[in-house]
Design a protein around this motif. Sequence first.
Motif, PDB file in Angstrom:
ATOM      1  N   SER A   1       5.191  -8.842 -13.130  1.00 51.92           N
ATOM      2  CA  SER A   1       4.167  -7.819 -13.358  1.00 51.92           C
ATOM      3  C   SER A   1       4.728  -6.616 -14.112  1.00 51.92           C
ATOM      4  O   SER A   1       4.069  -6.072 -14.997  1.00 51.92           O
ATOM      5  CB  SER A   1       3.539  -7.389 -12.026  1.00 51.92           C
ATOM      6  OG  SER A   1       4.517  -6.835 -11.171  1.00 51.92           O
ATOM      7  N   ILE A   2       5.956  -6.199 -13.812  1.00 51.32           N
ATOM      8  CA  ILE A   2       6.560  -5.074 -14.537  1.00 51.32           C
ATOM      9  C   ILE A   2       6.812  -5.446 -15.989  1.00 51.32           C
ATOM     10  O   ILE A   2       6.516  -4.664 -16.902  1.00 51.32           O
ATOM     11  CB  ILE A   2       7.853  -4.603 -13.840  1.00 51.32           C
ATOM     12  CG1 ILE A   2       7.506  -3.891 -12.528  1.00 51.32           C
ATOM     13  CG2 ILE A   2       8.660  -3.675 -14.745  1.00 51.32           C
ATOM     14  CD1 ILE A   2       8.709  -3.568 -11.674  1.00 51.32           C
TER      15      ILE A   2
ATOM     16  N   THR B   1       5.118  -3.013  -8.256  1.00 51.72           N
ATOM     17  CA  THR B   1       5.790  -3.535  -7.068  1.00 51.72           C
ATOM     18  C   THR B   1       4.843  -3.492  -5.869  1.00 51.72           C
ATOM     19  O   THR B   1       4.903  -4.375  -5.008  1.00 51.72           O
ATOM     20  CB  THR B   1       7.079  -2.758  -6.766  1.00 51.72           C
ATOM     21  OG1 THR B   1       6.786  -1.375  -6.664  1.00 51.72           O
ATOM     22  CG2 THR B   1       8.137  -2.996  -7.823  1.00 51.72           C
ATOM     23  N   GLY B   2       3.973  -2.487  -5.823  1.00 51.79           N
ATOM     24  CA  GLY B   2       2.968  -2.437  -4.759  1.00 51.79           C
ATOM     25  C   GLY B   2       1.993  -3.593  -4.851  1.00 51.79           C
ATOM     26  O   GLY B   2       1.638  -4.216  -3.837  1.00 51.79           O
ATOM     27  N   VAL B   3       1.555  -3.881  -6.067  1.00 59.39           N
ATOM     28  CA  VAL B   3       0.659  -5.025  -6.274  1.00 59.39           C
ATOM     29  C   VAL B   3       1.373  -6.317  -5.890  1.00 59.39           C
ATOM     30  O   VAL B   3       0.786  -7.201  -5.244  1.00 59.39           O
ATOM     31  CB  VAL B   3       0.167  -5.071  -7.744  1.00 59.39           C
ATOM     32  CG1 VAL B   3      -0.522  -6.387  -8.050  1.00 59.39           C
ATOM     33  CG2 VAL B   3      -0.752  -3.892  -8.023  1.00 59.39           C
TER      34      VAL B   3
ATOM     35  N   VAL C   1       3.208  10.129  -6.005  1.00 63.77           N
ATOM     36  CA  VAL C   1       4.235  11.158  -5.904  1.00 63.77           C
ATOM     37  C   VAL C   1       5.290  10.993  -6.990  1.00 63.77           C
ATOM     38  O   VAL C   1       5.772  11.974  -7.552  1.00 63.77           O
ATOM     39  CB  VAL C   1       4.900  11.103  -4.506  1.00 63.77           C
ATOM     40  CG1 VAL C   1       5.991  12.144  -4.377  1.00 63.77           C
ATOM     41  CG2 VAL C   1       3.862  11.279  -3.419  1.00 63.77           C
ATOM     42  N   VAL C   2       5.655   9.767  -7.285  1.00 65.08           N
ATOM     43  CA  VAL C   2       6.704   9.467  -8.258  1.00 65.08           C
ATOM     44  C   VAL C   2       6.073   8.653  -9.395  1.00 65.08           C
ATOM     45  O   VAL C   2       6.157   7.444  -9.402  1.00 65.08           O
ATOM     46  CB  VAL C   2       7.849   8.659  -7.610  1.00 65.08           C
ATOM     47  CG1 VAL C   2       8.998   8.465  -8.567  1.00 65.08           C
ATOM     48  CG2 VAL C   2       8.313   9.307  -6.330  1.00 65.08           C
ATOM     49  N   PRO C   3       5.429   9.323 -10.359  1.00 61.50           N
ATOM     50  CA  PRO C   3       4.758   8.569 -11.420  1.00 61.50           C
ATOM     51  C   PRO C   3       5.748   7.872 -12.341  1.00 61.50           C
ATOM     52  O   PRO C   3       6.897   8.256 -12.441  1.00 61.50           O
ATOM     53  CB  PRO C   3       3.971   9.644 -12.165  1.00 61.50           C
ATOM     54  CG  PRO C   3       4.692  10.908 -11.877  1.00 61.50           C
ATOM     55  CD  PRO C   3       5.291  10.756 -10.520  1.00 61.50           C
ATOM     56  N   GLY C   4       5.289   6.860 -12.984  1.00 64.08           N
ATOM     57  CA  GLY C   4       6.115   6.103 -13.910  1.00 64.08           C
ATOM     58  C   GLY C   4       5.555   4.708 -14.135  1.00 64.08           C
ATOM     59  O   GLY C   4       5.884   4.050 -15.106  1.00 64.08           O
ATOM     60  N   GLY C   5       4.743   4.240 -13.209  1.00 63.82           N
ATOM     61  CA  GLY C   5       4.087   2.960 -13.382  1.00 63.82           C
ATOM     62  C   GLY C   5       4.764   1.795 -12.690  1.00 63.82           C
ATOM     63  O   GLY C   5       4.126   0.783 -12.446  1.00 63.82           O
TER      64      GLY C   5
ATOM     65  N   LEU D   1       0.826  -1.210   0.000  1.00 63.95           N
ATOM     66  CA  LEU D   1       0.000   0.000   0.000  1.00 63.95           C
ATOM     67  C   LEU D   1       0.863   1.265   0.000  1.00 63.95           C
ATOM     68  O   LEU D   1       0.528   2.258  -0.651  1.00 63.95           O
ATOM     69  CB  LEU D   1      -0.951  -0.015   1.200  1.00 63.95           C
ATOM     70  CG  LEU D   1      -2.054  -1.073   1.163  1.00 63.95           C
ATOM     71  CD1 LEU D   1      -2.824  -1.106   2.479  1.00 63.95           C
ATOM     72  CD2 LEU D   1      -2.989  -0.821  -0.016  1.00 63.95           C
ATOM     73  N   ILE D   2       1.976   1.223   0.717  1.00 62.86           N
ATOM     74  CA  ILE D   2       2.900   2.368   0.717  1.00 62.86           C
ATOM     75  C   ILE D   2       3.480   2.571  -0.682  1.00 62.86           C
ATOM     76  O   ILE D   2       3.580   3.705  -1.170  1.00 62.86           O
ATOM     77  CB  ILE D   2       4.015   2.168   1.762  1.00 62.86           C
ATOM     78  CG1 ILE D   2       3.427   2.298   3.164  1.00 62.86           C
ATOM     79  CG2 ILE D   2       5.151   3.168   1.561  1.00 62.86           C
ATOM     80  CD1 ILE D   2       4.375   1.906   4.276  1.00 62.86           C
ATOM     81  N   LEU D   3       3.839   1.489  -1.363  1.00 60.20           N
ATOM     82  CA  LEU D   3       4.356   1.602  -2.732  1.00 60.20           C
ATOM     83  C   LEU D   3       3.295   2.155  -3.684  1.00 60.20           C
ATOM     84  O   LEU D   3       3.608   2.964  -4.564  1.00 60.20           O
ATOM     85  CB  LEU D   3       4.866   0.244  -3.220  1.00 60.20           C
ATOM     86  CG  LEU D   3       6.176  -0.225  -2.591  1.00 60.20           C
ATOM     87  CD1 LEU D   3       6.431  -1.681  -2.937  1.00 60.20           C
ATOM     88  CD2 LEU D   3       7.324   0.651  -3.055  1.00 60.20           C
ATOM     89  N   LEU D   4       2.057   1.738  -3.499  1.00 61.34           N
ATOM     90  CA  LEU D   4       0.977   2.290  -4.322  1.00 61.34           C
ATOM     91  C   LEU D   4       0.794   3.786  -4.061  1.00 61.34           C
ATOM     92  O   LEU D   4       0.572   4.568  -4.997  1.00 61.34           O
ATOM     93  CB  LEU D   4      -0.337   1.544  -4.056  1.00 61.34           C
ATOM     94  CG  LEU D   4      -0.414   0.117  -4.588  1.00 61.34           C
ATOM     95  CD1 LEU D   4      -1.713  -0.537  -4.151  1.00 61.34           C
ATOM     96  CD2 LEU D   4      -0.286   0.088  -6.099  1.00 61.34           C
ATOM     97  N   ALA D   5       0.910   4.203  -2.810  1.00 66.21           N
ATOM     98  CA  ALA D   5       0.793   5.623  -2.476  1.00 66.21           C
ATOM     99  C   ALA D   5       1.975   6.410  -3.048  1.00 66.21           C
ATOM    100  O   ALA D   5       1.814   7.547  -3.514  1.00 66.21           O
ATOM    101  CB  ALA D   5       0.711   5.802  -0.965  1.00 66.21           C
TER     102      ALA D   5
END
Length: 149
Positions: A69-70, A37-39, A28-32, A20-24
């Motif tokens: 996933s990436i 990694t959050g998922v 702030v740091v877009p790029g996908g 959840l922290i990685l999704l948040a």
Amino acid sequence: MEVIGFLAEYGAWSWIVAGLILLALELVVPGGYLVWTGVAGILTGLITLVQQPPWPVQWLIFGILSLVSILAWIRISRNRQEESDRPLLNERTQQFVGQEAVLDQPLINGFGRLALGDTVWRVSGPDLPAGQRVRIVGADGNVLRVVTS
């Protein structure tokens, strides 16, 4: 060693919170990449809730899920072609193909000048006098190819 202690103490919930922290952070740091990694972190937490693998296996699961996933996201996003209502937006020379105009300067030795809109373009074609009506048939870089119309 603190990470290992944290994982041992909170188990699956630490992976879910980290995901959840990685999704948040993606906000702030877009790029996908942080989305995936959050998922992967959340999925690792869910797997760890069902089965309690040792922490090295949990990191391995997280790493594999992140990479898969990436890579899947990169493959899907690169093959996707975006539809546009203006496909020639950044191809100014291609926008002029088929238009007719009048030469400002004569074409001498195959080159001359032509005003279109707010720009004076270099044109190539057969030798023609100034004032001749021409049709644009293509472009070579920023040089428009013309023929008599």
